[in-house]
Design an enzyme around this catalytic site. Structure first.
Site, PDB file in Angstrom:
ATOM      1  N   ILE A 147       0.844  -1.197   0.000  1.00  0.00           N
ATOM      2  CA  ILE A 147       0.000   0.000   0.000  1.00  0.00           C
ATOM      3  C   ILE A 147       0.880   1.249   0.000  1.00  0.00           C
ATOM      4  CG2 ILE A 147      -1.673   1.325   1.347  1.00  0.00           C
ATOM      5  CD1 ILE A 147      -2.808  -1.333   2.338  1.00  0.00           C
ATOM      6  N   ASP A 168      14.980   0.903  -4.928  1.00  0.00           N
ATOM      7  CA  ASP A 168      13.637   1.270  -5.368  1.00  0.00           C
ATOM      8  C   ASP A 168      13.672   2.676  -5.973  1.00  0.00           C
ATOM      9  OD1 ASP A 168      10.949   1.873  -5.622  1.00  0.00           O
ATOM     10  OD2 ASP A 168      10.412   0.888  -3.752  1.00  0.00           O
ATOM     11  N   ARG A 203      -3.777   0.660  10.291  1.00  0.00           N
ATOM     12  CA  ARG A 203      -4.635   0.196  11.349  1.00  0.00           C
ATOM     13  C   ARG A 203      -4.610   1.249  12.459  1.00  0.00           C
ATOM     14  NH1 ARG A 203      -6.817  -2.721   8.471  1.00  0.00           N
ATOM     15  NH2 ARG A 203      -7.091  -4.984   8.551  1.00  0.00           N
ATOM     16  N   ASP A 239      -8.784   6.843   7.952  1.00  0.00           N
ATOM     17  CA  ASP A 239      -9.713   5.846   7.456  1.00  0.00           C
ATOM     18  C   ASP A 239      -9.853   4.718   8.467  1.00  0.00           C
ATOM     19  OD1 ASP A 239      -9.917   3.362   4.903  1.00  0.00           O
ATOM     20  OD2 ASP A 239     -11.444   4.863   5.352  1.00  0.00           O
ATOM     21  N   GLU A 258     -13.564   0.577  15.954  1.00  0.00           N
ATOM     22  CA  GLU A 258     -14.446   0.823  14.815  1.00  0.00           C
ATOM     23  C   GLU A 258     -15.744   0.071  15.024  1.00  0.00           C
ATOM     24  OE1 GLU A 258     -12.426  -0.172  11.191  1.00  0.00           O
ATOM     25  OE2 GLU A 258     -10.722   1.111  11.670  1.00  0.00           O
ATOM     26  N   HIS A 304     -13.571   3.571   7.378  1.00  0.00           N
ATOM     27  CA  HIS A 304     -12.809   2.405   6.913  1.00  0.00           C
ATOM     28  C   HIS A 304     -13.391   1.859   5.604  1.00  0.00           C
ATOM     29  CE1 HIS A 304     -10.226  -1.274   8.305  1.00  0.00           C
ATOM     30  NE2 HIS A 304     -10.034  -0.958   7.050  1.00  0.00           N
TER      31      HIS A 304
END
Lengths: 422, 416
Positions: free
Chosen positions: A249, A277, A334, A358, A363, A382
């Site tokens: 991600i 990279d 998270r 998010d 939650e 989320h």
């Protein structure tokens, strides 16, 4: 056939790498039409770049991880279709999930030849005892299963023939328990849906950055007041994005950020893996000082780390003290990775310009939580990876990619290190 | 009519923008199509114009001379050294607001060798005096919003003027028969604002794809309701006016994984652009609009483009289409747009420009929920106008005094 396809793949792989770096998706689609047996884009550099070898499965001659944008789908399935006699073992699947989970439909509808779904249940008692005689060897776990962390060890104890657990989500923190490390020691392979949701979340990251750079809240307020107020806006170009947890991600977000002209600084457990990279400018290892350095140079911080024993509470008051002026904090990994109280404090005292969140420690976010009232926070429930088909696609990944690989005896994609927790 | 670009050729053909060296030494770095990161600063070429600092290989079929003469803020490196003798002086009149802080580099200097600023003013009267007339001004720098009439008057008064440079990209604010029929060379600030507007374009796409208005509403109501979001990846962006702004937006869109359809007034012979999957000419507008999920209007305002996005065109859009306008308001029929938005014929619009600016308080656009309104400020960074003035001072002025071809020429017959 394997040799020819490998040669094709090497040539095609180079072009794919070029295109993936430049974001030329038209390239990949062109190649998909002409050479159907392509390997993952990194194949060409395996000899030269040591970094890639660690994530490189030499036996399968490909990357061990799936990325929805870059990986070529259907290879294993095609091999299965062409030569069914190469099936090494049958797949007898148990599915641990909530009863009405529609996203599991691909499991019910179109399993490849050689695999069978034995039963779907949400507790170990849902699975009839006689199933033990059928020796199920695959367990498909969906995050919709309530109390999965307690049920999983019971199911594994009941069915000792399980060799492979596939988790439908990317995060496996919902399975964390004291018994889980035993799974790894027993030799059970665990895989997950890493890479499935990355591009949607990368889009969210850039939206969150623009939300603050172009001051959308001010635009909306002016619109409500019918006020023509041409204020100065910020460019993203030239700004620095710091990524805490440079996994799939994080890298997808970095890819977009770099095309925008942002500088990228990444933080990960194994910094040597990203040494070459081209997308990130600097890679840091873990540790308090590294995190503080990242916080001190970043205009936009993206937290995309998984929740593990090591990362919990990682971004704390200490880290926020080192924040660059006018920093924006974005969390899509998270909630528990960030010390939420420290975050609220940093927002309230102006250390942070704003935050886009998010994910949260609890939650759904409780209605009385301070975050709801802060103007400078963009809250999303989320759902920023929640496309209409995302969970279906995650199940399809299991059905179309890993299941054929399991049956052919190949290495599975997206292995999880249970001891590390991700 | 449209052409499919064979993607496999696009790599072989050199790009349109001034680009990287094709030498073996840097080959390992050239893997990506212009990513500002990959080419180190020292290797990034300065703008390629004619024979000066020309680093484009000449066997690039897609590049016409016109294409090579433009400045793009992302890909061009400032010219550090000018070769050639100074062959003439630049005597500049500034048709600007004397209190405009963005023009400080011009007013306060220092100006490059061979140039001097004669006067600053906003009307003919400000320049109508002996000392200025005797000095034969040959350059006019325009930034005043009401410069249309005074500019023509100045051109008539001072036939010695050879070159007019405008600080903005749009020349519609000074467009007139008097200007376009005069023999002066006209240059503008094309490419100055493109990357910022490209960022706005992707923000507007995300605003509707992730339903940002719903997020804000739910936050207000303390409502935790998970709803599905749309992906930008895989959607189609139709770029009406594939110029510098359009191309910068396409570059971002491609990185997102969108399909890009472009529309150009005149398509060069062997047009090939890795950022554009299909190219259409003006006749293909309806087809482009039918296929696009997000439509970016990035044309200049000319007689051809005024009212281009008419009621009929809007009716051909998808019901889920989003229109984003960063060109000029009058390109879209605003009444028809408001109607389409109200009736749900299109999903929404992101408007940075409007027919009348500032937007009158009685306009329906203020009240429509599915409109993202911004007061023509999506390119207004702290430094943008100053950078544009600096571009005039540091790039085009030194070229002018050495007789080198100027950057960013405006085609007067085309109006942009």
């Amino acid at each position: 056939m394997a040799i020819i396809s490998r040669a094709l793949g090497r040539h095609a792989g180079e072009q794919s790498r070029l295109s993936s770096l430049a974001g030329l998706s038209s390239w990949s689609s062109c190649l998909n039409r002409t050479c159907s047996l392509n390997y993952h884009s990194r194949s060409i550099s395996s000899a030269s770049t040591p970094m890639l070898k660690k994530a490189w499965d030499t036996q399968a001659d490909q990357y061990k991880f799936w990325n929805r944008e870059e990986s070529i789908s259907g290879q294993a399935q095609m091999m299965l279709d062409m030569s069914p006699e190469s099936i090494q073992k049958e797949a007898r699947i148990l599915c641990l999930s909530a009863d009405d989970d529609a996203a599991n439909n691909p499991l019910l509808d179109k399993l490849p030849f050689g695999s069978r779904l034995l039963h779907v249940g949400s507790q170990s008692t849902d699975f009839p005892d006689k199933l033990v005689d059928e020796s199920p060897n695959v367990l498909f776990v969906s995050p919709s299963c309530p109390h999965a962390r307690l049920i999983l060890p019971l199911v594994l104890a009941k069915f000792p023939t399980i060799e492979w657990i596939h988790v439908r989500s990317a995060g496996i923190d919902f399975l964390e328990s004291d018994e889980l490390p035993w799974v790894g020691k027993k030799g059970i392979v665990m895989t997950n849906a890493k890479g499935q949701f990355s591009s949607s979340l990368a889009e969210y990251v850039m939206m969150a950055c623009s939300y603050f750079a172009k001051d959308i809240p001010r635009l909306l307020k002016n619109k409500g007041a019918k006020k023509w107020d041409d204020f100065e806006i910020e460019e993203l170009r030239g700004k620095t994005m710091g990524i805490v947890g440079y996994g799939d991600i994080g890298r997808s977000a970095a890819k977009l950020a770099s095309v925008f002209g942002m500088k990228v600084i990444a933080l990960r457990r194994n910094p040597e893996k990203s040494e070459f990279d081209p997308i990130c400018d600097e890679v840091l290892g873990t540790g308090r000082l590294a995190l503080q350095k990242l916080m001190s140079v970043s205009d936009y911080v993206v937290c995309s780390a998984p929740s593990t024993v090591e990362t919990r509470g990682m971004v704390n008051a200490d880290a926020f003290k080192a924040s660059k002026k006018n920093q924006v904090f974005i969390n899509l990994g998270r909630g528990p990775v960030v010390d939420e109280d420290a975050l609220v404090e940093a927002l309230q005292n102006g250390t942070l310009r704003g935050a886009a969140l998010d994910v949260f420690a609890t939650e759904p976010l409780p209605a009385d939580h301070a975050l709801w009232d802060l103007d400078q926070v963009l809250i999303s429930p989320h759902n920023m990876d929640r496309t209409a088909t995302f969970m279906h696609e995650a199940t399809e990944f299991f059905v179309n990619e890993n299941l054929p690989r399991f049956m052919l005896g190949h290495s599975l994609l997206n292995p999880v290190d249970v001891s590390l927790g991700y | 009519m449209h052409m499919n670009i064979p993607a496999c050729y696009s790599f072989a053909i050199a790009s349109l923008a001034p680009l990287q060296l094709r030498s073996a030494a840097t080959a390992f770095r050239l893997v990506s199509y212009p990513s500002p990161r990959v080419v180190p600063t020292s290797l990034r070429p300065s703008v390629c114009v004619g024979n000066n600092n020309s680093l484009i290989s000449n066997n690039s079929p897609a590049t016409s001379l016109r294409m090579m003469s433009y400045w793009n803020r992302e890909t061009c490196q400032p010219t550090s050294q000018y070769k050639g003798e100074i062959t003439k002086e630049a005597r500049i009149l500034a048709l600007c607001d004397p209190h405009d802080a963005y023009n400080k580099p011009l007013y306060d200097g220092p100006l490059p060798e061979g140039s001097k600023l004669l006067a600053v003013g906003s009307t003919l009267a400000d320049f109508d005096n002996e000392s200025i007339i005797n000095q034969d001004p040959n350059v006019i720098f325009v930034s005043h919003p009401n410069a249309r009439g005074p500019l023509v008057e100045l051109l008539n008064k001072f036939p010695s003027v050879e070159w007019v440079h405008t600080r903005s990209a749009g020349v519609d604010f000074i467009a007139s028969d008097g200007l376009f029929s005069s023999p002066v060379q006209l240059t503008n600030a094309k490419g100055m604002f493109s990357s910022t507007l490209a960022e706005y374009c992707m923000m507007a796409c995300a605003y509707f794809a992730k339903d940002l208005p719903r997020l804000m509403r739910q936050k207000n109501d303390v409502n935790w309701e998970q709803y599905p979001v749309l992906e930008i990846r895989g959607a189609t962006l139709g770029v009406v006016g594939f110029g510098d702004i359009g191309r910068s937006s396409a570059k971002l869109a491609k990185a997102y994984g969108m399909k890009v359809l472009g529309l150009k007034r005149s398509i060069p012979e062997s047009f090939s652009d890795p950022y554009c999957d299909e190219i259409y000419d003006m006749k293909g507008l309806v087809e482009l609009v039918q296929k696009s999920d997000y439509i970016l209007i990035a044309t200049p305002l000319t007689e051809q483009t005024r009212g281009l996005i008419s009621k009929e065109v809007l009716q051909q859009c998808k019901k889920t289409a989003v229109i984003i306008n960063v060109g000029r308001g009058p390109i879209i029929d605003e009444e028809a747009l408001i109607e389409a938005l109200t009736n749900g014929d299109i999903k929404g619009a992101g408007l940075d420009v409007m027919t009348v600016e500032p937007l009158p308080k009685d306009s329906q656009l203020w009240k429509l929920d599915n409109v993202l309104l911004s007061p023509h400020n999506m390119d207004m960074t702290l430094s943008f106008m100053q950078e544009s003035t600096e571009f005039f001072i540091n790039e085009n002025l030194p070229r002018f005094v050495r007789g080198i071809e100027l950057l960013n020429p405006v085609d007067k017959s085309a109006g942009y």
